[in-house]
Design a protein around this motif. Structure first.
Motif, PDB file in Angstrom:
ATOM      1  N   ALA A  64      44.209 -43.132  10.517  1.00 20.29           N
ATOM      2  CA  ALA A  64      44.408 -41.770  11.019  1.00 20.29           C
ATOM      3  C   ALA A  64      43.066 -41.077  11.225  1.00 20.29           C
ATOM      4  O   ALA A  64      42.174 -41.148  10.366  1.00 20.29           O
ATOM      5  N   PHE A  65      42.937 -40.421  12.387  1.00 20.51           N
ATOM      6  CA  PHE A  65      41.708 -39.698  12.723  1.00 20.51           C
ATOM      7  C   PHE A  65      42.050 -38.409  13.447  1.00 20.51           C
ATOM      8  O   PHE A  65      43.188 -38.186  13.872  1.00 20.51           O
ATOM      9  N   CYS A  66      41.016 -37.595  13.621  1.00 18.76           N
ATOM     10  CA  CYS A  66      41.074 -36.479  14.562  1.00 18.76           C
ATOM     11  C   CYS A  66      40.377 -36.951  15.830  1.00 18.76           C
ATOM     12  O   CYS A  66      39.221 -37.408  15.785  1.00 18.76           O
ATOM     13  N   ALA A  67      41.074 -36.885  16.950  1.00 21.62           N
ATOM     14  CA  ALA A  67      40.575 -37.487  18.194  1.00 21.62           C
ATOM     15  C   ALA A  67      39.224 -36.913  18.622  1.00 21.62           C
ATOM     16  O   ALA A  67      38.358 -37.648  19.121  1.00 21.62           O
ATOM     17  N   ARG A  68      39.015 -35.615  18.393  1.00 18.28           N
ATOM     18  CA  ARG A  68      37.746 -35.025  18.854  1.00 18.28           C
ATOM     19  C   ARG A  68      36.549 -35.546  18.071  1.00 18.28           C
ATOM     20  O   ARG A  68      35.396 -35.456  18.528  1.00 18.28           O
ATOM     21  N   ASP A  69      36.797 -36.093  16.866  1.00 15.03           N
ATOM     22  CA  ASP A  69      35.691 -36.651  16.084  1.00 15.03           C
ATOM     23  C   ASP A  69      35.262 -38.022  16.584  1.00 15.03           C
ATOM     24  O   ASP A  69      34.235 -38.548  16.120  1.00 15.03           O
ATOM     25  N   LEU A  70      36.052 -38.608  17.497  1.00 11.08           N
ATOM     26  CA  LEU A  70      35.780 -39.972  17.959  1.00 11.08           C
ATOM     27  C   LEU A  70      35.173 -40.026  19.351  1.00 11.08           C
ATOM     28  O   LEU A  70      34.990 -41.113  19.906  1.00 11.08           O
ATOM     29  N   VAL A  71      34.847 -38.866  19.912  1.00 13.33           N
ATOM     30  CA  VAL A  71      34.323 -38.832  21.278  1.00 13.33           C
ATOM     31  C   VAL A  71      33.037 -39.660  21.373  1.00 13.33           C
ATOM     32  O   VAL A  71      32.098 -39.479  20.586  1.00 13.33           O
ATOM     33  N   GLY A  72      33.006 -40.590  22.332  1.00 14.84           N
ATOM     34  CA  GLY A  72      31.832 -41.425  22.565  1.00 14.84           C
ATOM     35  C   GLY A  72      31.822 -42.727  21.805  1.00 14.84           C
ATOM     36  O   GLY A  72      30.958 -43.589  22.047  1.00 14.84           O
ATOM     37  N   ALA A  73      32.766 -42.912  20.880  1.00 14.28           N
ATOM     38  CA  ALA A  73      32.776 -44.145  20.084  1.00 14.28           C
ATOM     39  C   ALA A  73      33.159 -45.332  20.949  1.00 14.28           C
ATOM     40  O   ALA A  73      34.085 -45.256  21.763  1.00 14.28           O
ATOM     41  N   SER A  74      32.437 -46.475  20.785  1.00 16.84           N
ATOM     42  CA  SER A  74      32.750 -47.706  21.508  1.00 16.84           C
ATOM     43  C   SER A  74      32.137 -48.877  20.764  1.00 16.84           C
ATOM     44  O   SER A  74      31.388 -48.689  19.797  1.00 16.84           O
ATOM     45  N   SER A  75      32.445 -50.072  21.231  1.00 13.59           N
ATOM     46  CA  SER A  75      31.852 -51.252  20.588  1.00 13.59           C
ATOM     47  C   SER A  75      30.346 -51.293  20.801  1.00 13.59           C
ATOM     48  O   SER A  75      29.616 -51.924  20.022  1.00 13.59           O
ATOM     49  N   TYR A  76      29.843 -50.643  21.869  1.00 13.50           N
ATOM     50  CA  TYR A  76      28.408 -50.598  22.146  1.00 13.50           C
ATOM     51  C   TYR A  76      27.742 -49.450  21.405  1.00 13.50           C
ATOM     52  O   TYR A  76      26.539 -49.478  21.160  1.00 13.50           O
ATOM     53  N   SER A  77      28.510 -48.452  21.047  1.00 16.61           N
ATOM     54  CA  SER A  77      27.972 -47.287  20.344  1.00 16.61           C
ATOM     55  C   SER A  77      28.926 -46.887  19.234  1.00 16.61           C
ATOM     56  O   SER A  77      29.635 -45.888  19.332  1.00 16.61           O
ATOM     57  N   PRO A  78      28.997 -47.692  18.165  1.00 20.25           N
ATOM     58  CA  PRO A  78      29.949 -47.419  17.085  1.00 20.25           C
ATOM     59  C   PRO A  78      29.680 -46.076  16.420  1.00 20.25           C
ATOM     60  O   PRO A  78      28.539 -45.622  16.325  1.00 20.25           O
ATOM     61  N   LEU A  79      30.777 -45.484  15.946  1.00 19.43           N
ATOM     62  CA  LEU A  79      30.677 -44.232  15.194  1.00 19.43           C
ATOM     63  C   LEU A  79      30.702 -44.580  13.714  1.00 19.43           C
ATOM     64  O   LEU A  79      31.675 -45.154  13.216  1.00 19.43           O
ATOM     65  N   LEU A  80      29.616 -44.239  13.013  1.00 13.33           N
ATOM     66  CA  LEU A  80      29.536 -44.533  11.588  1.00 13.33           C
ATOM     67  C   LEU A  80      30.283 -43.475  10.792  1.00 13.33           C
ATOM     68  O   LEU A  80      30.211 -42.284  11.090  1.00 13.33           O
ATOM     69  N   LEU A  81      30.989 -43.928   9.767  1.00 15.44           N
ATOM     70  CA  LEU A  81      31.766 -43.030   8.915  1.00 15.44           C
ATOM     71  C   LEU A  81      31.142 -42.966   7.537  1.00 15.44           C
ATOM     72  O   LEU A  81      30.655 -43.976   7.007  1.00 15.44           O
ATOM     73  N   SER A  82      31.189 -41.789   6.963  1.00 10.59           N
ATOM     74  CA  SER A  82      30.633 -41.623   5.619  1.00 10.59           C
ATOM     75  C   SER A  82      31.616 -42.062   4.537  1.00 10.59           C
ATOM     76  O   SER A  82      31.206 -42.272   3.380  1.00 10.59           O
ATOM     77  N   ALA A  83      32.895 -42.183   4.893  1.00 14.12           N
ATOM     78  CA  ALA A  83      33.911 -42.604   3.921  1.00 14.12           C
ATOM     79  C   ALA A  83      34.956 -43.434   4.648  1.00 14.12           C
ATOM     80  O   ALA A  83      35.155 -43.300   5.860  1.00 14.12           O
ATOM     81  N   PRO A  84      35.628 -44.332   3.921  1.00 15.61           N
ATOM     82  CA  PRO A  84      36.660 -45.148   4.574  1.00 15.61           C
ATOM     83  C   PRO A  84      37.765 -44.275   5.153  1.00 15.61           C
ATOM     84  O   PRO A  84      38.153 -43.265   4.559  1.00 15.61           O
ATOM     85  N   PRO A  85      38.310 -44.609   6.341  1.00 14.75           N
ATOM     86  CA  PRO A  85      39.400 -43.829   6.933  1.00 14.75           C
ATOM     87  C   PRO A  85      40.703 -44.048   6.180  1.00 14.75           C
ATOM     88  O   PRO A  85      40.857 -45.017   5.432  1.00 14.75           O
ATOM     89  N   VAL A  86      41.673 -43.147   6.414  1.00 16.88           N
ATOM     90  CA  VAL A  86      42.975 -43.228   5.751  1.00 16.88           C
ATOM     91  C   VAL A  86      43.895 -44.145   6.553  1.00 16.88           C
ATOM     92  O   VAL A  86      44.078 -43.959   7.761  1.00 16.88           O
ATOM     93  N   TRP A  87      44.459 -45.130   5.855  1.00 15.39           N
ATOM     94  CA  TRP A  87      45.408 -46.056   6.495  1.00 15.39           C
ATOM     95  C   TRP A  87      46.823 -45.468   6.428  1.00 15.39           C
ATOM     96  O   TRP A  87      47.248 -44.965   5.401  1.00 15.39           O
ATOM     97  N   VAL A  88      47.525 -45.516   7.571  1.00 15.53           N
ATOM     98  CA  VAL A  88      48.918 -45.045   7.609  1.00 15.53           C
ATOM     99  C   VAL A  88      49.778 -46.122   8.255  1.00 15.53           C
ATOM    100  O   VAL A  88      49.288 -46.927   9.050  1.00 15.53           O
ATOM    101  N   GLU A  89      51.044 -46.121   7.884  1.00 14.31           N
ATOM    102  CA  GLU A  89      51.999 -47.038   8.495  1.00 14.31           C
ATOM    103  C   GLU A  89      53.091 -46.245   9.194  1.00 14.31           C
ATOM    104  O   GLU A  89      53.233 -45.032   8.991  1.00 14.31           O
ATOM    105  N   VAL A  90      53.843 -46.927  10.034  1.00 18.15           N
ATOM    106  CA  VAL A  90      54.874 -46.255  10.833  1.00 18.15           C
ATOM    107  C   VAL A  90      55.781 -45.412   9.939  1.00 18.15           C
ATOM    108  O   VAL A  90      56.315 -45.901   8.934  1.00 18.15           O
ATOM    109  N   GLY A  91      55.918 -44.144  10.292  1.00 17.74           N
ATOM    110  CA  GLY A  91      56.770 -43.233   9.535  1.00 17.74           C
ATOM    111  C   GLY A  91      56.028 -42.388   8.530  1.00 17.74           C
ATOM    112  O   GLY A  91      56.584 -41.393   8.033  1.00 17.74           O
TER     113      GLY A  91
END
Length: 370
Positions: A64-91
């Protein structure tokens, strides 16, 4: 012994017979039924539903993310995170401030710092609040038939019972027409009506009258014994117990049908032949069931005729149709074979005041298949 039944010298127009049958007939009171019992019944008024899901949830497994925080992220320009992201499952409910879900391939956790390798748009991988069920909508619109997909809505919303109208039908079979009686009973059950069937002990008026009971039904159907043969006595039996409002309907097939009352209960006497009984069922009994159910007017399908339909003035005639290349093709007019009945996709009535329809004329037909 000579039958007392005699057709009148002039037949009753179909619309007049229907008016006589339906006069004073009102929808039955709603009842609460389990979902399984309510299937195919006609919905009555129901309270509005809350939104479902009540808040944004994951529609896919991922992070789970906020989409505006991911602007510009790609395999050529990865976005580094200061903490592991939250994993969610369907529902799962989305964490606060999150509005998208990325799949596991879009996040690299192999290094010392998590990296995001793709952008996202708001709502990606997300089921929005109210996305399945909008707040304020009913499970089923009142006046509409309850379908399996409506039960999906009910179960999702946690509803176990539905408010429906389910008229009670009593079908009396006059011996000699069991095949037709079963056909009518199955047709009645397909409407969602609560149907019970009885067979008279004999074909005489006394035996038929003995099973004419209005105490536990909203509509009484008598199948067979409506003709003028030596052993036909269904209309005589009705006259002895109640009221015959019209006998001898200007309907082909089905002219020996009758309508009446037993106390306050509407009664339709259907001929014993399958084609004639179906004609009376479609034009007389089914409208009565719909009125008792509070059903919205049945929808028709409008298509042009592939060829001309000719009809005699003064008699309403049943026409069976099938669809071919977006046109109605005529299978039978007035005389309905069992093969035509089995093949038919729709039916219509040519009014007694009409000589028919020209080729290419658009006509509204009632569908026989869901």
């Amino acid at each position: 012994m000579t039958s007392l039944q005699r057709l009148p010298t002039s037949l009753t127009p179909l619309d007049m017979a229907l008016d006589a049958l339906l006069n004073g007939v009102e929808p039955v009171a709603p009842v609460e039924l389990t979902l399984k019992e309510a299937l195919r019944c006609i919905a009555a008024g129901m309270p509005p539903l809350p939104a479902y899901p009540p808040r944004d949830i994951a529609a896919a497994d991922g992070y789970a993310f906020c989409a505006r925080d991911l602007v510009g992220a790609s395999s050529y320009s990865p976005l580094l995170l200061s903490a592991p992201p939250v994993w969610v499952e369907v529902g799962d409910s989305l964490p606060e401030a999150c509005d998208c879900v990325l799949d596991s391939d879009s996040v690299d956790l192999s290094g010392p710092m998590p990296q995001v390798l793709a952008e996202a748009i708001p709502g990606q991988g997300v089921r929005r609040a109210g996305g399945d069920i909008a707040a304020g909508c009913p499970v089923v619109e009142a006046g509409r038939r309850v379908l399996p997909r409506d039960l999906l809505i009910a179960r999702t919303a946690g509803i176990e019972r539905l408010n429906v109208r389910r008229p009670r039908l009593r079908i009396v079979n006059v011996p000699g027409g069991s095949v037709t009686a079963e056909l009518i009973a199955e047709s009645a059950q397909a409407t969602g009506a609560d149907t019970v069937c009885f067979t008279a002990a004999g074909r005489d008026a006394g035996s038929i009258a003995a099973v004419l009971d209005d105490g536990a039904c909203d509509l009484l159907l008598v199948v067979g014994g409506s003709g003028v043969g030596r052993t036909d006595a269904a209309v005589t039996a009705l006259a002895a117990r109640g009221e015959v409002r019209a006998y001898g309907i200007a309907l082909q097939p089905g002219r020996t049908s009758a309508v009446g009352r037993l106390g306050k209960t509407p009664v339709v006497v259907l001929p014993g032949a399958p084609d004639q009984a179906l004609a009376a069922w479609w034009t007389l009994a089914l409208p009565a069931v719909d009125r008792l159910s509070g059903r919205h007017p049945r929808k028709t399908v409008n298509l042009p005729l592939a060829r001309k339909i000719a009809s005699g003035v003064g008699i309403a005639e049943i026409v069976l149709l099938e669809r071919k290349q977006d046109m109605w093709s005529t299978l039978a007019v007035g005389e309905l074979s069992l093969e035509a009945i089995a093949r038919a996709e729709a039916w219509l009535v040519v009014s007694g005041g009409s000589e028919g329809f020209a080729a290419g004329a658009p006509v509204d037909a009632y569908m026989l298949r869901d």
